[in-house]
Design a protein around this motif. Structure first.
Motif, PDB file in Angstrom:
ATOM      1  N   PHE A  22     -38.402  80.611  15.580  1.00  0.00           N
ATOM      2  CA  PHE A  22     -37.379  80.616  16.624  1.00  0.00           C
ATOM      3  C   PHE A  22     -37.593  81.862  17.474  1.00  0.00           C
ATOM      4  O   PHE A  22     -38.178  82.843  16.999  1.00  0.00           O
ATOM      5  N   ASP A  83     -31.642  77.769  23.884  1.00  0.00           N
ATOM      6  CA  ASP A  83     -31.397  76.879  22.748  1.00  0.00           C
ATOM      7  C   ASP A  83     -30.063  76.147  22.889  1.00  0.00           C
ATOM      8  O   ASP A  83     -29.842  75.150  22.203  1.00  0.00           O
ATOM      9  N   HIS A 146     -24.701  87.842  21.497  1.00  0.00           N
ATOM     10  CA  HIS A 146     -25.671  88.905  21.557  1.00  0.00           C
ATOM     11  C   HIS A 146     -26.339  89.055  22.936  1.00  0.00           C
ATOM     12  O   HIS A 146     -27.317  89.805  23.068  1.00  0.00           O
ATOM     13  N   ASP A 165     -23.210  81.848  19.016  1.00  0.00           N
ATOM     14  CA  ASP A 165     -24.159  82.368  18.022  1.00  0.00           C
ATOM     15  C   ASP A 165     -23.469  83.123  16.878  1.00  0.00           C
ATOM     16  O   ASP A 165     -23.956  83.107  15.737  1.00  0.00           O
ATOM     17  N   TYR A 193     -29.572  86.256   9.491  1.00  0.00           N
ATOM     18  CA  TYR A 193     -29.216  86.116  10.910  1.00  0.00           C
ATOM     19  C   TYR A 193     -28.578  87.400  11.422  1.00  0.00           C
ATOM     20  O   TYR A 193     -28.937  87.923  12.480  1.00  0.00           O
TER      21      TYR A 193
HETATM   22 FE1  FEO Z   1     -28.538  80.559  19.778  1.00  0.00          FE
HETATM   23 FE2  FEO Z   1     -28.555  83.361  21.607  1.00  0.00          FE
HETATM   24  O1  FEO Z   1     -28.868  81.577  21.283  1.00  0.00           O
END
Ligand code: FEO
Length: 394
Positions: A22, A83, A146, A165, A193
């Motif tokens: 990713f 995404d 973020h 996110d 994560y």
């Molecule tokens: Fe899941 Fe910052 O994109």
């Protein structure tokens, strides 16, 4: 396939089982991921976020097949990253003029990415939209969680927070909710994560959580844009984030090294033995960083109270795998952790001082001068490595 979430909210996203990398190749996704999109159907029909571009047609076709596409009144884009926004061009090609609600920074990122002048509707913290049947959407900007454009959307009347996110995980599962999945897998993906993406923004995480909790609104469910939805005790992930944002560490030490002919490896193992002798309760993890997934290494650094970095001297420098991981570590701005360094050398010994310099620049508290060993470690050198380990925790 549409999945019921709560009330008149359905999941309409995409589970990406085969995703292994990713952010280009920056983040390993051992357990795949998902791009969670939600549809809220009250008097108004609203789409919250979307999916990555390779799945755009499939996604919009599904919305059409479910009878949602034609009914949509507007879209909420909590975050512009591709995404989640990658399906917007296809969606808006088939529903031109559909309003897109986002932050002012969201307009910048979406225009910057797609070079389209869509029907943007800018919202800011506290703005709300009545969607009928006693329900409304309330927006909360979350800059740098973020991206500058990030925001949360709260569905009042269902006590449901669409957090994008934040609170997510790269974790593919047909089981939509946190109480239905393997808990060890789930928490491993959550901490990975946070460690790899959110660590530099920990101060903002702390402030944003305090701000949201101070609103005093009920939260019965947290629906992020990746992974499972927090249905059972949803605030447990918020509590974890508070702990992770507070310069988190466990009684754990990570030893990271690379080695050409195993000399530096022997020192790494000696240091691990010394730490274990002097502090048996301390969990020691040893990674050859050239052979270990770098995101797993970073997760161990995040969990550790200290790290020791090792490399032989090569061309008056260090091996490239160590240089690479130290660059990652520097960017993540870890705080409150100690460090030292070690390594073998032949005719010159720049490696250890360079490692110490890089660790200091990355914000680590340097303990001692590290350990330099000329040529191949003998029994005395391995014992010196053990002594370094013992003293490090002494
Ligand atoms: Fe899941 Fe910052 O994109």
């Amino acid at each position: 396939m549409r999945r019921k979430v709560k009330g008149n909210v359905d999941w309409v996203g995409k589970i990406d089982w085969e995703l292994k990398k990713f952010h280009g190749s920056e983040y390993s996704t051992h357990r795949g991921s998902s791009y969670n999109s939600y549809v809220v159907q009250e008097a108004k029909t609203v789409l919250i976020d979307g999916v990555w571009a390779p799945f755009a047609k499939e996604f919009v076709d599904n919305l059409e097949a479910e009878g949602i596409l034609a009914k949509l009144d507007f879209v909420v884009a909590n975050h512009g990253e591709v995404d989640h926004s990658g399906s917007l061009p296809e969606l808006l090609r088939r529903r031109p003029g559909l309003p897109v609600y986002c932050t002012a920074k969201g307009v910048q990122s979406l225009k910057g990415l797609y070079h389209e002048d869509w029907n943007f509707q800018v919202v800011k913290t506290g703005d709300s939209l009545d969607i009928g049947n006693g329900k409304s959407l309330v927006f909360v900007e979350a800059p740098m969680l973020h991206w500058p454009d990030s925001m949360f959307t709260y569905l009042a009347g269902e006590a449901l927070l669409f957090s994008n996110d934040a609170f997510g995980q790269h974790y593919a599962s047909e089981r939509l909710f946190n109480d239905l999945v393997d808990q060890d897998e789930l928490w491993a993906e959550c901490v990975k994560y946070y460690a790899n993406i959110l660590t530099p923004f920990s101060a903002l995480v702390t402030r944003k959580i305090a701000e949201v909790l101070a609103l005093g609104v009920p939260v019965e469910m947290i629906a992020p844009s990746h992974g499972i939805i927090w249905r059972k005790d949803p605030l447990q992930i918020v509590t974890k984030y508070q702990a992770w944002a507070a310069d988190y560490q466990e009684d754990r030490i990570a030893i990271l090294y690379d080695s050409m002919w195993d000399g530096t490896r022997k020192l790494a193992e000696g240091i691990a033995q010394g730490i274990s002798q002097a502090s048996p309760s301390t969990k020691v993890v040893v990674h050859n960083v050239a052979k270990t997934d770098k995101n797993d290494v970073i997760t161990d650094v995040f969990r550790s109270k200290a790290i020791l970095a090792g490399s032989p001297t090569v061309n008056r420098g260090i091996l490239n795998a160590m240089a690479g991981i130290l660059e990652e570590i520097r960017g993540l701005k870890f705080k409150g952790k100690a460090a030292s360094a070690f390594g073998c050398h032949g005719w010159s010994a720049e490696g250890v001082p360079l490692l110490l310099e890089e660790l200091a620049k990355a914000g680590f508290e340097i303990r001692g001068e590290g350990l330099k060993v000329l040529w191949e470690p003998d029994a005395a050198a391995v014992e010196a490595a053990r002594e370094l380990g013992r003293k490090f925790v002494g």
